[in-house]
Write a protein that holds these residues in place. Structure first.
Motif, mmCIF file in Angstrom:
data_model
loop_
_atom_site.group_PDB
_atom_site.id
_atom_site.type_symbol
_atom_site.label_atom_id
_atom_site.label_comp_id
_atom_site.label_asym_id
_atom_site.label_seq_id
_atom_site.Cartn_x
_atom_site.Cartn_y
_atom_site.Cartn_z
ATOM 1 N N THR A 197 -28.225 -47.307 29.525
ATOM 2 C CA THR A 197 -28.833 -46.778 30.743
ATOM 3 C C THR A 197 -27.836 -46.800 31.880
ATOM 4 O OG1 THR A 197 -29.640 -48.959 31.407
ATOM 5 C CG2 THR A 197 -31.087 -47.613 30.030
ATOM 6 N N THR A 198 -27.990 -45.866 32.798
ATOM 7 C CA THR A 198 -27.128 -45.812 33.971
ATOM 8 C C THR A 198 -27.989 -45.695 35.216
ATOM 9 O OG1 THR A 198 -26.961 -43.414 33.817
ATOM 10 C CG2 THR A 198 -25.228 -44.697 32.748
ATOM 11 N N PRO A 199 -27.508 -46.227 36.353
ATOM 12 C CA PRO A 199 -28.294 -46.138 37.575
ATOM 13 C C PRO A 199 -28.525 -44.679 37.975
ATOM 14 C CG PRO A 199 -26.450 -47.690 37.805
ATOM 15 C CD PRO A 199 -26.247 -46.958 36.537
ATOM 16 N N LYS A 200 -29.700 -44.407 38.567
ATOM 17 C CA LYS A 200 -30.015 -43.055 39.017
ATOM 18 C C LYS A 200 -29.159 -42.701 40.227
ATOM 19 C CE LYS A 200 -33.865 -40.152 40.521
ATOM 20 N NZ LYS A 200 -35.313 -40.112 40.851
ATOM 21 N N ARG A 201 -28.599 -41.476 40.230
ATOM 22 C CA ARG A 201 -27.744 -41.038 41.321
ATOM 23 C C ARG A 201 -28.290 -39.771 41.954
ATOM 24 N NH1 ARG A 201 -24.127 -42.870 37.372
ATOM 25 N NH2 ARG A 201 -22.874 -44.627 38.096
ATOM 26 N N GLU A 202 -28.092 -39.670 43.275
ATOM 27 C CA GLU A 202 -28.549 -38.489 43.995
ATOM 28 C C GLU A 202 -27.634 -37.297 43.768
ATOM 29 O OE1 GLU A 202 -28.680 -39.724 48.039
ATOM 30 O OE2 GLU A 202 -30.683 -40.598 47.877
ATOM 31 N N GLN A 203 -26.368 -37.552 43.445
ATOM 32 C CA GLN A 203 -25.384 -36.483 43.316
ATOM 33 C C GLN A 203 -24.750 -36.494 41.933
ATOM 34 O OE1 GLN A 203 -22.892 -37.845 46.645
ATOM 35 N NE2 GLN A 203 -23.116 -35.806 47.511
ATOM 36 N N SER A 204 -24.337 -35.311 41.489
ATOM 37 C CA SER A 204 -23.490 -35.230 40.301
ATOM 38 C C SER A 204 -22.056 -35.546 40.705
ATOM 39 C CB SER A 204 -23.570 -33.828 39.705
ATOM 40 O OG SER A 204 -22.939 -32.895 40.579
ATOM 41 N N ILE A 205 -21.187 -35.688 39.698
ATOM 42 C CA ILE A 205 -19.773 -35.940 39.981
ATOM 43 C C ILE A 205 -19.175 -34.806 40.798
ATOM 44 C CG2 ILE A 205 -17.495 -36.066 38.896
ATOM 45 C CD1 ILE A 205 -18.756 -37.712 36.668
ATOM 46 N N LEU A 206 -19.453 -33.567 40.421
ATOM 47 C CA LEU A 206 -18.880 -32.424 41.141
ATOM 48 C C LEU A 206 -19.387 -32.345 42.572
ATOM 49 C CD1 LEU A 206 -18.871 -29.610 38.415
ATOM 50 C CD2 LEU A 206 -16.923 -30.903 39.305
ATOM 51 N N GLN A 207 -20.662 -32.637 42.784
ATOM 52 C CA GLN A 207 -21.197 -32.643 44.141
ATOM 53 C C GLN A 207 -20.518 -33.707 44.993
ATOM 54 O OE1 GLN A 207 -25.335 -33.161 43.147
ATOM 55 N NE2 GLN A 207 -25.839 -31.045 43.666
ATOM 56 N N ALA A 208 -20.325 -34.896 44.408
ATOM 57 C CA ALA A 208 -19.669 -35.975 45.148
ATOM 58 C C ALA A 208 -18.226 -35.609 45.497
ATOM 59 C CB ALA A 208 -19.706 -37.260 44.327
ATOM 60 N N LEU A 209 -17.530 -34.953 44.566
ATOM 61 C CA LEU A 209 -16.139 -34.565 44.821
ATOM 62 C C LEU A 209 -16.045 -33.482 45.884
ATOM 63 C CD1 LEU A 209 -14.588 -34.520 41.233
ATOM 64 C CD2 LEU A 209 -14.230 -36.205 43.044
ATOM 65 N N ARG A 210 -16.918 -32.486 45.796
ATOM 66 C CA ARG A 210 -16.896 -31.421 46.802
ATOM 67 C C ARG A 210 -17.164 -31.983 48.198
ATOM 68 N NH1 ARG A 210 -19.356 -27.882 42.792
ATOM 69 N NH2 ARG A 210 -21.426 -28.536 43.499
ATOM 70 N N GLU A 211 -18.111 -32.885 48.265
ATOM 71 C CA GLU A 211 -18.449 -33.483 49.551
ATOM 72 C C GLU A 211 -17.272 -34.276 50.121
ATOM 73 O OE1 GLU A 211 -22.358 -35.733 50.748
ATOM 74 O OE2 GLU A 211 -20.988 -37.156 49.791
ATOM 75 N N ALA A 212 -16.639 -35.090 49.276
ATOM 76 C CA ALA A 212 -15.557 -35.951 49.747
ATOM 77 C C ALA A 212 -14.343 -35.149 50.185
ATOM 78 C CB ALA A 212 -15.170 -36.952 48.655
ATOM 79 N N PHE A 213 -13.933 -34.179 49.374
ATOM 80 C CA PHE A 213 -12.709 -33.441 49.697
ATOM 81 C C PHE A 213 -12.898 -32.446 50.839
ATOM 82 C CE2 PHE A 213 -11.250 -35.201 45.711
ATOM 83 C CZ PHE A 213 -9.905 -35.390 45.960
ATOM 84 N N ALA A 214 -14.145 -32.149 51.177
ATOM 85 C CA ALA A 214 -14.394 -31.296 52.346
ATOM 86 C C ALA A 214 -14.503 -32.117 53.627
ATOM 87 C CB ALA A 214 -15.681 -30.492 52.141
ATOM 88 N N TYR A 215 -14.458 -33.442 53.511
ATOM 89 C CA TYR A 215 -14.647 -34.323 54.658
ATOM 90 C C TYR A 215 -13.283 -34.752 55.188
ATOM 91 C CZ TYR A 215 -17.368 -37.636 57.448
ATOM 92 O OH TYR A 215 -17.980 -38.307 58.485
ATOM 93 N N PRO A 216 -12.929 -34.421 56.437
ATOM 94 C CA PRO A 216 -11.570 -34.696 56.948
ATOM 95 C C PRO A 216 -11.162 -36.161 56.866
ATOM 96 C CG PRO A 216 -12.718 -33.172 58.408
ATOM 97 C CD PRO A 216 -13.728 -33.644 57.409
ATOM 98 N N SER A 217 -12.083 -37.073 57.108
ATOM 99 C CA SER A 217 -11.716 -38.489 57.094
ATOM 100 C C SER A 217 -11.245 -38.938 55.713
ATOM 101 C CB SER A 217 -12.907 -39.347 57.547
ATOM 102 O OG SER A 217 -13.186 -39.125 58.911
ATOM 103 N N PHE A 218 -11.826 -38.374 54.670
ATOM 104 C CA PHE A 218 -11.386 -38.707 53.308
ATOM 105 C C PHE A 218 -9.950 -38.250 53.101
ATOM 106 C CE2 PHE A 218 -11.249 -37.973 48.649
ATOM 107 C CZ PHE A 218 -11.666 -39.215 48.212
ATOM 108 N N GLN A 219 -9.621 -37.061 53.595
ATOM 109 C CA GLN A 219 -8.257 -36.545 53.485
ATOM 110 C C GLN A 219 -7.271 -37.412 54.265
ATOM 111 O OE1 GLN A 219 -8.596 -32.502 54.860
ATOM 112 N NE2 GLN A 219 -10.278 -32.038 53.456
ATOM 113 N N LEU A 220 -7.676 -37.885 55.438
ATOM 114 C CA LEU A 220 -6.789 -38.732 56.242
ATOM 115 C C LEU A 220 -6.557 -40.083 55.564
ATOM 116 C CD1 LEU A 220 -8.230 -37.984 59.804
ATOM 117 C CD2 LEU A 220 -6.102 -37.122 58.807
ATOM 118 N N LEU A 221 -7.602 -40.639 54.962
ATOM 119 C CA LEU A 221 -7.436 -41.896 54.228
ATOM 120 C C LEU A 221 -6.464 -41.733 53.067
ATOM 121 C CD1 LEU A 221 -11.125 -43.187 54.131
ATOM 122 C CD2 LEU A 221 -9.218 -44.245 55.360
ATOM 123 N N MET A 222 -6.553 -40.595 52.374
ATOM 124 C CA MET A 222 -5.630 -40.334 51.271
ATOM 125 C C MET A 222 -4.195 -40.226 51.780
ATOM 126 S SD MET A 222 -7.726 -37.696 48.778
ATOM 127 C CE MET A 222 -6.438 -37.720 47.532
#
Length: 406
Positions: A197-222
């Motif tokens: 079993t795995t914990p229930k998630r609101e987002q798929s992997i692709l949704q989480a990636l699209r959200e993160a890479f579109a967010y400027p702060s994530f890019q600045l942290l990288m």
């Protein structure tokens, strides 16, 4: 679950996670001690050795993305066991590699994958899922401090093993030590992943990636983490040879790396603790700017054992102290459901910087006979990293309900 049992569970996660990071990071922190023994015995150039280490860092970062995905989906302990086995095989391969290519495959590819499965991205995912927001930055600081303690503990041990057993047998002994990670992994077997079993998630992997890479702060942290990797891996791998080139004994180099590890215990813990009270982006900006000042003063001062030890202590306070604030910001912005994967992507940027730092150090040394240019690059990058972290927004991202349910 009672409060008492919950506290025991958190303690178990911290103890086992910290012990795993101590072994995994402790072993790899001493690899710079093998540069001259390996190259002199095998008749290779420093660039040959540096290239293998660069491949290791790049592989570590790239594999960390997938190790994080697997840990988020199936649990950390299976990933850690696989990483420990690869770690042992890679160290044995390093000891017996007859050519630079095979050395790069064992030291670079195998150990790179092994580190992806036994270090921060995977461990921090477990911490994020089991430690509350109020204590998360502190807990990540504890795990990072454990990795620093591993450097303090393991680097002198590795120097002693090389002098006592020879560099090849020393690597074989470390291969056996890496297998101790396997029993520790059982302490990170999360009940929520039991029986497939795995914990229930609101987002798929692709949704989480699209959200993160579109967010400027994530890019600045990288971008900031790229600089972190460049600086620490260049210093960690090339510092022993830099000191020996200037007439200082190998013992000074061993003590230098050990001091970095010792003071990093305090630096990472302090950074994690301060992250509960201060804005983490300001902590990161201070760390990067302070590194540039420390390197500048080190190059300007006369090179003596005392100046080396002072520099090592200061750099130790700043060494991996970027890790708890960076990962805590990622968790704070995006939540913990995909923390290992997103942390893996940020760490991949760190490892691209590591690749550049360690490889460029060897390449420019072979071309110019000096490390000076790389030191100057490290100073400039530190100032740039301080500036790019200042605009980071730490608040939790606001998701549209329909996107969360997609």
């Amino acid at each position: 679950m009672s409060t008492h049992n919950k506290q025991l569970s958190i303690a178990q996660v911290l103890i086992c996670g910290a012990a795993i990071v101590t072994l995994s990071m402790g072993i790899r922190h001493g690899f710079g001690l093998w540069l001259q023994p390996v190259t002199q015995t095998q008749g290779w150039t420093r660039e040959n050795f540096a290239f293998a280490m660069a491949i290791q860092n790049l592989t570590w970062g790239f594999a960390g993305i997938f190790a994080g995905m697997l840990a988020d989906k199936f649990g950390a302990f299976k990933v850690i066991i696989g990483g420990a086995i690869l770690y042992a095989l890679g160290l044995i391969g390093m000891a017996n590699a007859p050519t630079p290519l095979l050395f790069a495959l064992s030291c670079g590819v195998l150990i790179g994958i092994a580190q992806a499965g036994t270090t921060y991205a995977v461990i921090y995912g477990v911490i994020g899922r089991n430690v509350s927001l109020e204590k998360r930055s502190w807990a990540m600081g504890v795990a990072a401090a454990a990795g620093s303690f591993g450097q303090f503990l393991m680097v002198p041990v590795e120097g002693w093993l090389i002098s006592s057993l020879g560099w090849q047998q020393a690597l074989m002994a470390l291969g056996m030590a890496a297998l101790l990670i396997i029993p520790l992994a059982w302490g990170l077997h999360e009940p929520s992943f039991a029986a497939g079993t795995t914990p229930k998630r609101e987002q798929s992997i692709l949704q989480a990636l699209r959200e993160a890479f579109a967010y400027p702060s994530f890019q600045l942290l990288m971008a900031g983490y790229f600089v972190c990797g460049f600086q620490v891996v260049f210093i960690g791998v090339h510092m022993p040879s830099y000191l020996k080139d200037h007439g200082l004994s190998p013992q000074v180099a061993s003590y230098s790396l050990a001091l970095i590890g010792l003071f990093n215990v305090f630096g990472t813990y302090i950074a994690g603790t301060l992250g509960q009270r201060l804005q983490k982006k300001n902590i990161l900006a201070f760390i990067y700017f302070a590194r540039s000042i420390a390197i500048t003063l080190f190059l300007l001062a006369p090179l003596t054992p005392l100046s080396v030890y002072i520099f090592s202590a200061v750099m130790g306070l700043l060494w991996l102290s970027t890790v708890p604030p960076t990962n805590a910001i990622v968790a704070q912005i995006f939540g913990v459901a995909h923390l290992s994967m997103l942390g893996g992507f940020v760490f991949f940027s760190h490892q691209v910087g590591s690749f550049m730092g360690v490889w460029l150090g060897g390449y420019l040394y072979d071309k110019t006979g000096s490390y000076d240019i790389v030191w100057y690059i490290a100073i400039g990058l530190g100032i740039a990293a301080a500036l790019v972290n200042l605009p980071v927004r730490e608040a939790a991202i606001r998701r549209q309900p329909q996107a969360a349910q997609a």
